[in-house]
Design an enzyme around this catalytic site. Structure first.
Site, PDB file in Angstrom:
ATOM      1  N   HIS A  15       9.395   4.489  -0.966  1.00 11.26           N
ATOM      2  CA  HIS A  15       9.573   3.083  -0.595  1.00 11.26           C
ATOM      3  C   HIS A  15       8.635   2.169  -1.389  1.00 11.26           C
ATOM      4  O   HIS A  15       9.035   1.093  -1.847  1.00 11.26           O
ATOM      5  CB  HIS A  15       9.341   2.924   0.912  1.00 11.26           C
ATOM      6  CG  HIS A  15       9.485   1.535   1.420  1.00 11.26           C
ATOM      7  ND1 HIS A  15      10.705   0.932   1.581  1.00 11.26           N
ATOM      8  CD2 HIS A  15       8.555   0.625   1.797  1.00 11.26           C
ATOM      9  CE1 HIS A  15      10.534  -0.288   2.042  1.00 11.26           C
ATOM     10  NE2 HIS A  15       9.230  -0.493   2.180  1.00 11.26           N
TER      11      HIS A  15
ATOM     12  N   ILE B  96       0.852  -1.191   0.000  1.00  8.72           N
ATOM     13  CA  ILE B  96       0.000   0.000   0.000  1.00  8.72           C
ATOM     14  C   ILE B  96       0.889   1.242   0.000  1.00  8.72           C
ATOM     15  O   ILE B  96       1.787   1.369   0.820  1.00  8.72           O
ATOM     16  CB  ILE B  96      -0.945   0.002   1.216  1.00  8.72           C
ATOM     17  CG1 ILE B  96      -1.827  -1.258   1.177  1.00  8.72           C
ATOM     18  CG2 ILE B  96      -1.809   1.267   1.225  1.00  8.72           C
ATOM     19  CD1 ILE B  96      -2.691  -1.459   2.408  1.00  8.72           C
TER      20      ILE B  96
END
Length: 156
Positions: A91, A85
């Site tokens: 990242h 998510i």
């Protein structure tokens, strides 16, 4: 779906599943859908194995193949399940790219298919749209893909 010829080629199909520990409610829904389809076609789960996150999926899939390939009942396909998510940092992009490229490399080097079951999401709500909502059920789709690829690999 699967045609009659493909169905006849699927007797005793064997699938290993590697899944992430992150976002476990989403992963559990993927696993439930996958196992439901595999059971419907009398396929066997050759094992379920957890890895910490999506970045570790390619390594986990390779190790499972190396560990099981010589055994009776070795998997004929591996499904890699994860859910990443998006957050507020890059990242997300790095993890998704690494998982995608790693699974691609497995498909090019292993003699069995590795099915990409990693959901790349902007929100948790998107996961539920893809796990029984308007976008189908990605766990079920991964199982069907594995079965189709096993039939493809068995076809001479």
């Amino acid at each position: 779906m699967l045609d009659t010829q493909t169905l006849s080629a699927l007797a005793n199909a064997r699938v290993a599943i590697v899944y992430t520990e992150w976002n476990d409610s989403i992963i559990n829904a993927q696993l439930e859908g996958c196992e439901r389809i595999l059971a419907q076609f009398d396929a066997k789960v050759a094992g379920k194995y957890a890895v910490p996150g999506a970045f570790e999926l390619p390594f986990g899939c390779r190790r499972i193949w190396e560990r099981l390939r010589e055994l009776d009942g070795a998997p004929e396909a591996i499904i890699a399940f994860g859910a990443v998510i998006r957050g507020g940092t890059p990242h997300f992009d790095y993890v998704c790219q690494a998982a995608t490229e790693g699974i691609l490399q497995l498909n090019l080097t292993l003699p069995i298919p590795t099915i990409f079951g990693v959901l790349t999401l902007d929100s948790e709500a998107q996961a539920w749209e893809r796990l029984g909502g308007p976008h189908g059920h990605k766990g079920e789709e991964a199982a069907l893909t594995a079965l189709k690829m096993i039939a493809f690999n068995r076809h001479k």
